[in-house]
Design an enzyme around this catalytic site. Structure first.
Site, PDB file in Angstrom:
ATOM      1  NE  ARG A  31     -24.814  -1.569 -29.414  1.00 33.40           N
ATOM      2  CZ  ARG A  31     -24.623  -0.836 -28.336  1.00 33.40           C
ATOM      3  NH1 ARG A  31     -23.581  -1.083 -27.557  1.00 33.40           N
ATOM      4  NH2 ARG A  31     -25.453   0.144 -28.027  1.00 33.40           N
ATOM      5  CD  GLU A 174     -28.407   6.724 -18.900  1.00 31.13           C
ATOM      6  OE1 GLU A 174     -28.309   6.794 -20.137  1.00 31.13           O
ATOM      7  OE2 GLU A 174     -28.152   5.680 -18.263  1.00 31.13           O
ATOM      8  CE  LYS A 216     -24.472   6.678 -18.819  1.00 33.53           C
ATOM      9  NZ  LYS A 216     -24.322   5.218 -18.926  1.00 33.53           N
ATOM     10  CB  SER A 258     -21.103   8.290 -25.716  1.00 35.09           C
ATOM     11  OG  SER A 258     -21.593   6.969 -25.622  1.00 35.09           O
ATOM     12  NE  ARG A 293     -24.554   3.180 -29.201  1.00 32.93           N
ATOM     13  CZ  ARG A 293     -25.583   3.750 -29.808  1.00 32.93           C
ATOM     14  NH1 ARG A 293     -25.874   3.411 -31.047  1.00 32.93           N
ATOM     15  NH2 ARG A 293     -26.330   4.640 -29.199  1.00 32.93           N
TER      16      ARG A 293
END
Length: 360
Positions: A31, A174, A216, A258, A293
Protein backbone atom coordinates in the site's frame (compact mmCIF):
# COMPACT_ATOMS: atom_id res chain seq x y z
CA UNK A 1 -11.29 -15.24 33.86
CA UNK A 2 -13.31 -12.32 35.23
CA UNK A 3 -10.50 -9.98 34.16
CA UNK A 4 -10.65 -11.31 30.59
CA UNK A 5 -14.42 -10.89 30.53
CA UNK A 6 -13.94 -7.29 31.61
CA UNK A 7 -11.50 -6.69 28.75
CA UNK A 8 -13.95 -8.28 26.28
CA UNK A 9 -16.70 -5.98 27.55
CA UNK A 10 -14.46 -2.94 27.26
CA UNK A 11 -13.61 -3.87 23.66
CA UNK A 12 -17.30 -4.23 22.81
CA UNK A 13 -18.37 -1.04 24.60
CA UNK A 14 -21.42 0.52 22.90
CA UNK A 15 -20.45 3.23 20.44
CA UNK A 16 -16.89 2.02 19.93
CA UNK A 17 -15.04 -0.41 17.64
CA UNK A 18 -11.61 -1.84 16.92
CA UNK A 19 -8.95 -0.45 14.58
CA UNK A 20 -7.34 -3.32 12.66
CA UNK A 21 -3.86 -1.95 11.95
CA UNK A 22 -2.17 -5.34 11.95
CA UNK A 23 -1.11 -5.62 8.31
CA UNK A 24 2.14 -7.51 7.88
CA UNK A 25 5.26 -5.71 6.69
CA UNK A 26 4.65 -7.01 3.18
CA UNK A 27 0.97 -6.06 3.05
CA UNK A 28 1.41 -2.53 4.37
CA UNK A 29 4.44 -2.21 2.11
CA UNK A 30 2.33 -2.81 -0.99
CA UNK A 31 0.00 0.00 0.00
CA UNK A 32 2.84 2.37 0.79
CA UNK A 33 4.64 1.58 -2.46
CA UNK A 34 1.41 2.06 -4.42
CA UNK A 35 1.24 5.52 -2.83
CA UNK A 36 4.81 6.22 -3.96
CA UNK A 37 6.56 5.62 -0.62
CA UNK A 38 9.39 3.29 0.28
CA UNK A 39 8.57 0.36 2.54
CA UNK A 40 10.97 1.18 5.38
CA UNK A 41 10.48 0.79 9.12
CA UNK A 42 10.66 4.56 9.67
CA UNK A 43 7.89 5.21 7.13
CA UNK A 44 5.73 2.39 8.47
CA UNK A 45 6.14 3.75 11.99
CA UNK A 46 5.36 7.32 10.96
CA UNK A 47 2.21 6.18 9.16
CA UNK A 48 0.99 4.16 12.15
CA UNK A 49 1.58 7.14 14.42
CA UNK A 50 -1.15 9.04 12.55
CA UNK A 51 -3.70 6.67 14.07
CA UNK A 52 -2.24 6.01 17.50
CA UNK A 53 -1.95 9.72 18.31
CA UNK A 54 -5.10 10.99 16.58
CA UNK A 55 -7.35 11.19 19.62
CA UNK A 56 -9.39 8.16 18.58
CA UNK A 57 -10.34 7.07 22.09
CA UNK A 58 -13.86 8.48 21.77
CA UNK A 59 -14.62 6.00 18.99
CA UNK A 60 -12.07 3.18 19.26
CA UNK A 61 -11.91 0.69 22.12
CA UNK A 62 -8.96 -1.34 20.87
CA UNK A 63 -6.29 -1.40 18.18
CA UNK A 64 -4.81 -4.57 16.71
CA UNK A 65 -1.08 -4.10 16.07
CA UNK A 66 1.46 -6.02 14.06
CA UNK A 67 4.35 -7.43 16.10
CA UNK A 68 6.76 -4.80 14.76
CA UNK A 69 4.46 -1.99 15.88
CA UNK A 70 3.88 -3.40 19.36
CA UNK A 71 7.51 -2.65 20.24
CA UNK A 72 7.83 0.74 18.51
CA UNK A 73 7.71 4.27 19.93
CA UNK A 74 6.29 7.52 18.60
CA UNK A 75 8.31 10.47 17.30
CA UNK A 76 8.08 11.79 20.88
CA UNK A 77 9.69 8.55 22.13
CA UNK A 78 6.46 7.32 23.74
CA UNK A 79 5.75 3.60 23.26
CA UNK A 80 2.79 3.10 20.95
CA UNK A 81 1.24 0.89 23.63
CA UNK A 82 1.26 3.89 25.97
CA UNK A 83 -0.06 6.23 23.25
CA UNK A 84 -3.09 3.96 22.99
CA UNK A 85 -3.69 3.25 26.67
CA UNK A 86 -3.57 6.97 27.49
CA UNK A 87 -6.64 7.28 25.24
CA UNK A 88 -8.33 4.27 26.92
CA UNK A 89 -7.64 2.23 23.76
CA UNK A 90 -6.61 -1.35 24.54
CA UNK A 91 -3.60 -2.65 22.57
CA UNK A 92 -4.04 -5.93 20.71
CA UNK A 93 -1.83 -8.09 18.53
CA UNK A 94 -2.13 -10.30 15.47
CA UNK A 95 -0.75 -13.72 16.43
CA UNK A 96 -1.27 -15.97 13.42
CA UNK A 97 1.57 -16.51 10.96
CA UNK A 98 -0.40 -16.41 7.71
CA UNK A 99 -2.09 -18.93 5.46
CA UNK A 100 -0.89 -22.29 4.14
CA UNK A 101 -2.59 -24.71 1.72
CA UNK A 102 -4.81 -27.49 3.02
CA UNK A 103 -3.49 -30.80 1.76
CA UNK A 104 -5.87 -32.39 -0.72
CA UNK A 105 -8.09 -29.30 -0.97
CA UNK A 106 -7.07 -27.25 -4.01
CA UNK A 107 -7.33 -23.50 -3.46
CA UNK A 108 -8.17 -23.81 0.25
CA UNK A 109 -6.10 -22.70 3.21
CA UNK A 110 -5.57 -23.09 6.92
CA UNK A 111 -3.55 -20.86 9.24
CA UNK A 112 -0.09 -21.46 10.70
CA UNK A 113 1.36 -20.37 14.01
CA UNK A 114 0.04 -22.78 16.64
CA UNK A 115 3.46 -24.31 17.25
CA UNK A 116 4.87 -21.07 18.72
CA UNK A 117 1.62 -19.48 19.86
CA UNK A 118 1.97 -19.91 23.62
CA UNK A 119 5.45 -18.40 23.76
CA UNK A 120 4.40 -15.52 21.51
CA UNK A 121 1.28 -14.79 23.55
CA UNK A 122 3.23 -14.65 26.80
CA UNK A 123 5.74 -12.25 25.25
CA UNK A 124 3.03 -10.00 23.77
CA UNK A 125 1.12 -9.92 27.05
CA UNK A 126 4.28 -8.85 28.87
CA UNK A 127 4.72 -6.06 26.33
CA UNK A 128 1.25 -4.73 27.12
CA UNK A 129 -1.15 -6.44 24.71
CA UNK A 130 -4.56 -7.18 26.22
CA UNK A 131 -6.16 -9.08 23.35
CA UNK A 132 -5.16 -10.87 20.16
CA UNK A 133 -6.50 -11.95 16.77
CA UNK A 134 -6.22 -15.07 14.61
CA UNK A 135 -7.54 -15.10 11.03
CA UNK A 136 -8.83 -18.00 9.01
CA UNK A 137 -9.86 -17.46 5.38
CA UNK A 138 -12.47 -19.53 3.55
CA UNK A 139 -13.40 -19.16 -0.10
CA UNK A 140 -16.82 -19.78 -1.64
CA UNK A 141 -16.66 -21.57 -4.98
CA UNK A 142 -17.65 -24.79 -6.70
CA UNK A 143 -17.29 -27.36 -3.93
CA UNK A 144 -15.71 -24.90 -1.51
CA UNK A 145 -15.37 -24.41 1.29
CA UNK A 146 -14.99 -28.15 1.82
CA UNK A 147 -15.97 -29.86 5.05
CA UNK A 148 -12.29 -30.60 5.62
CA UNK A 149 -11.26 -26.94 5.33
CA UNK A 150 -14.14 -25.77 7.52
CA UNK A 151 -13.27 -28.34 10.17
CA UNK A 152 -9.54 -27.66 10.20
CA UNK A 153 -9.98 -23.90 10.42
CA UNK A 154 -12.65 -24.12 13.14
CA UNK A 155 -10.40 -26.37 15.20
CA UNK A 156 -7.39 -24.09 14.77
CA UNK A 157 -9.43 -21.04 15.79
CA UNK A 158 -10.57 -22.83 18.94
CA UNK A 159 -7.06 -24.06 19.78
CA UNK A 160 -5.76 -20.52 19.37
CA UNK A 161 -8.55 -19.07 21.54
CA UNK A 162 -7.84 -21.55 24.34
CA UNK A 163 -4.12 -20.74 24.34
CA UNK A 164 -4.81 -16.99 24.24
CA UNK A 165 -7.07 -17.13 27.28
CA UNK A 166 -4.55 -19.28 29.16
CA UNK A 167 -2.00 -16.50 28.49
CA UNK A 168 -4.35 -13.76 29.78
CA UNK A 169 -5.35 -12.42 26.36
CA UNK A 170 -8.88 -12.02 25.02
CA UNK A 171 -9.12 -13.87 21.68
CA UNK A 172 -10.72 -12.27 18.64
CA UNK A 173 -11.84 -15.19 16.46
CA UNK A 174 -11.86 -14.30 12.75
CA UNK A 175 -13.40 -16.88 10.39
CA UNK A 176 -13.31 -14.68 7.28
CA UNK A 177 -15.43 -15.73 4.32
CA UNK A 178 -13.77 -14.00 1.41
CA UNK A 179 -15.81 -11.63 -0.74
CA UNK A 180 -14.19 -12.97 -3.93
CA UNK A 181 -16.51 -14.87 -6.27
CA UNK A 182 -19.82 -14.65 -8.08
CA UNK A 183 -21.98 -16.36 -5.44
CA UNK A 184 -25.28 -14.83 -4.37
CA UNK A 185 -26.33 -13.76 -0.89
CA UNK A 186 -28.25 -16.99 -0.22
CA UNK A 187 -25.14 -19.08 -0.85
CA UNK A 188 -23.14 -16.70 1.31
CA UNK A 189 -25.69 -17.05 4.10
CA UNK A 190 -25.62 -20.84 4.00
CA UNK A 191 -21.82 -20.96 4.11
CA UNK A 192 -21.66 -18.33 6.86
CA UNK A 193 -23.98 -20.36 9.05
CA UNK A 194 -22.05 -23.57 8.44
CA UNK A 195 -18.75 -21.91 9.31
CA UNK A 196 -20.08 -20.10 12.38
CA UNK A 197 -21.71 -23.25 13.73
CA UNK A 198 -18.46 -25.20 13.30
CA UNK A 199 -16.46 -22.46 15.06
CA UNK A 200 -18.81 -22.17 18.03
CA UNK A 201 -18.92 -25.95 18.42
CA UNK A 202 -15.12 -26.14 18.51
CA UNK A 203 -14.88 -23.26 20.97
CA UNK A 204 -17.16 -25.21 23.32
CA UNK A 205 -15.14 -28.41 22.85
CA UNK A 206 -11.91 -26.61 23.74
CA UNK A 207 -13.42 -25.07 26.88
CA UNK A 208 -13.06 -21.53 25.59
CA UNK A 209 -14.95 -18.99 27.71
CA UNK A 210 -17.35 -17.39 25.23
CA UNK A 211 -17.91 -14.43 27.56
CA UNK A 212 -14.23 -13.59 27.20
CA UNK A 213 -14.19 -14.03 23.40
CA UNK A 214 -15.03 -11.74 20.49
CA UNK A 215 -16.09 -12.85 17.02
CA UNK A 216 -14.89 -11.13 13.84
CA UNK A 217 -16.91 -12.40 10.85
CA UNK A 218 -17.65 -10.93 7.45
CA UNK A 219 -21.11 -9.47 6.90
CA UNK A 220 -23.31 -11.78 4.83
CA UNK A 221 -23.32 -10.46 1.28
CA UNK A 222 -22.96 -11.60 -2.34
CA UNK A 223 -19.57 -12.15 -3.91
CA UNK A 224 -17.85 -9.17 -5.47
CA UNK A 225 -18.57 -10.52 -8.97
CA UNK A 226 -22.18 -11.55 -8.35
CA UNK A 227 -24.68 -10.53 -11.02
CA UNK A 228 -27.18 -9.35 -8.43
CA UNK A 229 -26.02 -6.86 -5.82
CA UNK A 230 -27.56 -6.65 -2.36
CA UNK A 231 -29.03 -3.62 -0.67
CA UNK A 232 -27.96 -2.65 2.86
CA UNK A 233 -31.33 -3.99 4.05
CA UNK A 234 -30.65 -7.36 2.37
CA UNK A 235 -27.23 -7.54 4.00
CA UNK A 236 -28.55 -6.63 7.45
CA UNK A 237 -31.36 -9.20 7.32
CA UNK A 238 -29.10 -12.02 6.10
CA UNK A 239 -26.34 -11.16 8.57
CA UNK A 240 -28.60 -11.00 11.60
CA UNK A 241 -30.38 -14.23 10.61
CA UNK A 242 -27.04 -16.04 10.43
CA UNK A 243 -25.88 -14.68 13.78
CA UNK A 244 -29.19 -15.41 15.49
CA UNK A 245 -29.08 -19.04 14.34
CA UNK A 246 -25.44 -19.69 15.22
CA UNK A 247 -23.93 -17.40 17.87
CA UNK A 248 -24.89 -17.63 21.56
CA UNK A 249 -25.60 -14.32 23.31
CA UNK A 250 -22.79 -15.21 25.73
CA UNK A 251 -20.39 -13.78 23.13
CA UNK A 252 -20.24 -10.07 24.06
CA UNK A 253 -19.29 -8.60 20.71
CA UNK A 254 -19.51 -9.23 16.97
CA UNK A 255 -16.82 -7.02 15.44
CA UNK A 256 -17.34 -7.13 11.67
CA UNK A 257 -14.42 -7.00 9.25
CA UNK A 258 -14.69 -4.85 6.12
CA UNK A 259 -13.25 -7.49 3.78
CA UNK A 260 -12.74 -5.44 0.64
CA UNK A 261 -15.68 -3.05 1.03
CA UNK A 262 -15.14 0.64 0.43
CA UNK A 263 -15.03 2.94 3.43
CA UNK A 264 -18.53 4.25 2.80
CA UNK A 265 -20.02 0.81 2.05
CA UNK A 266 -18.64 -0.66 5.28
CA UNK A 267 -20.16 2.17 7.33
CA UNK A 268 -23.53 2.06 5.58
CA UNK A 269 -23.85 -1.72 5.96
CA UNK A 270 -22.83 -1.59 9.63
CA UNK A 271 -25.39 1.12 10.27
CA UNK A 272 -28.12 -0.87 8.52
CA UNK A 273 -27.33 -3.98 10.59
CA UNK A 274 -27.64 -2.03 13.82
CA UNK A 275 -30.82 -0.20 12.78
CA UNK A 276 -32.41 -3.51 11.82
CA UNK A 277 -31.30 -5.12 15.08
CA UNK A 278 -32.70 -2.26 17.16
CA UNK A 279 -36.01 -2.22 15.28
CA UNK A 280 -36.44 -5.99 15.72
CA UNK A 281 -35.06 -6.23 19.26
CA UNK A 282 -32.20 -8.41 17.98
CA UNK A 283 -29.13 -6.79 19.53
CA UNK A 284 -28.06 -9.81 21.52
CA UNK A 285 -24.43 -8.76 21.13
CA UNK A 286 -22.58 -5.51 20.49
CA UNK A 287 -22.62 -5.23 16.68
CA UNK A 288 -19.58 -3.16 15.88
CA UNK A 289 -16.48 -3.07 13.68
CA UNK A 290 -12.91 -4.21 13.45
CA UNK A 291 -12.03 -2.49 10.18
CA UNK A 292 -8.67 -2.17 8.47
CA UNK A 293 -8.74 -0.50 5.07
CA UNK A 294 -12.22 0.92 5.75
CA UNK A 295 -10.63 3.05 8.49
CA UNK A 296 -7.35 3.75 6.72
CA UNK A 297 -7.67 4.31 2.97
CA UNK A 298 -8.49 8.03 3.09
CA UNK A 299 -6.02 8.59 5.92
CA UNK A 300 -3.18 7.19 3.84
CA UNK A 301 -4.07 9.45 0.89
CA UNK A 302 -4.09 12.55 3.09
CA UNK A 303 -0.91 11.54 4.87
CA UNK A 304 0.91 11.18 1.56
CA UNK A 305 -0.49 14.56 0.47
CA UNK A 306 0.80 16.11 3.70
CA UNK A 307 4.27 14.74 3.07
CA UNK A 308 4.18 16.22 -0.44
CA UNK A 309 2.97 19.60 0.83
CA UNK A 310 -0.41 19.20 -0.89
CA UNK A 311 -2.49 19.06 2.30
CA UNK A 312 -2.37 20.99 5.56
CA UNK A 313 -0.55 19.35 8.48
CA UNK A 314 -2.91 17.39 10.70
CA UNK A 315 -5.43 16.55 7.99
CA UNK A 316 -4.59 12.84 8.12
CA UNK A 317 -5.16 12.69 11.88
CA UNK A 318 -8.40 14.61 11.44
CA UNK A 319 -9.55 12.05 8.89
CA UNK A 320 -8.56 9.13 11.14
CA UNK A 321 -10.68 10.57 13.92
CA UNK A 322 -13.61 11.41 11.64
CA UNK A 323 -13.83 7.99 9.96
CA UNK A 324 -13.59 6.24 13.33
CA UNK A 325 -16.36 8.45 14.70
CA UNK A 326 -18.60 7.76 11.68
CA UNK A 327 -18.28 4.01 12.22
CA UNK A 328 -18.82 4.39 15.95
CA UNK A 329 -22.10 6.15 15.15
CA UNK A 330 -22.97 3.32 12.72
CA UNK A 331 -22.38 0.78 15.50
CA UNK A 332 -25.35 2.41 17.24
CA UNK A 333 -27.47 2.74 14.10
CA UNK A 334 -27.05 6.54 14.17
CA UNK A 335 -24.94 7.21 11.08
CA UNK A 336 -26.56 9.62 8.62
CA UNK A 337 -23.80 10.67 6.21
CA UNK A 338 -22.12 12.18 4.32
CA UNK A 339 -19.09 9.97 4.86
CA UNK A 340 -15.80 11.64 5.84
CA UNK A 341 -14.00 9.83 3.00
CA UNK A 342 -15.90 11.99 0.52
CA UNK A 343 -15.74 15.22 2.53
CA UNK A 344 -12.02 15.36 3.40
CA UNK A 345 -12.74 14.51 7.03
CA UNK A 346 -14.17 17.93 7.84
CA UNK A 347 -13.82 18.67 11.56
CA UNK A 348 -17.46 19.73 11.86
CA UNK A 349 -18.53 16.30 10.62
CA UNK A 350 -16.27 14.63 13.16
CA UNK A 351 -18.00 16.52 15.97
CA UNK A 352 -21.40 15.68 14.50
CA UNK A 353 -20.60 11.96 14.53
CA UNK A 354 -19.41 12.21 18.10
CA UNK A 355 -22.69 13.90 18.96
CA UNK A 356 -24.57 10.88 17.62
CA UNK A 357 -22.62 8.71 20.08
CA UNK A 358 -24.02 10.49 23.13
CA UNK A 359 -26.75 9.11 25.38
CA UNK A 360 -25.49 5.54 24.96
Amino acid sequence: MDQLRDVACRLSEPGKGILASDESTGTIGKRLEKAGLNNTEDIRKAYREQFYTAGIGCSISGAILYKETLYQTSSQDVPFVDCLTRQAVLPGIKVDQGLVPVEGCEGESSTRGLDRLEADCKSYRQQGARFCKWRAALRIGIGTPSQKAIGINAQQLAQYAAVAQACDLVPVVEPEILIDGDHGIHRSSAVSQEVLQACIAQLWRHNVDLEATLLKPMMVMPGADAQSKASPEDVSCATLDALRRCVPPAVPGIMFLSGGLSEEEATVYLNSINKHAIEHNARHWALSFSFGRALQASVLKLWVAEREGKASPGKAKEMASAVAAANAAASLGRYQGPHPSITSGDASLRETYRGWQTDV
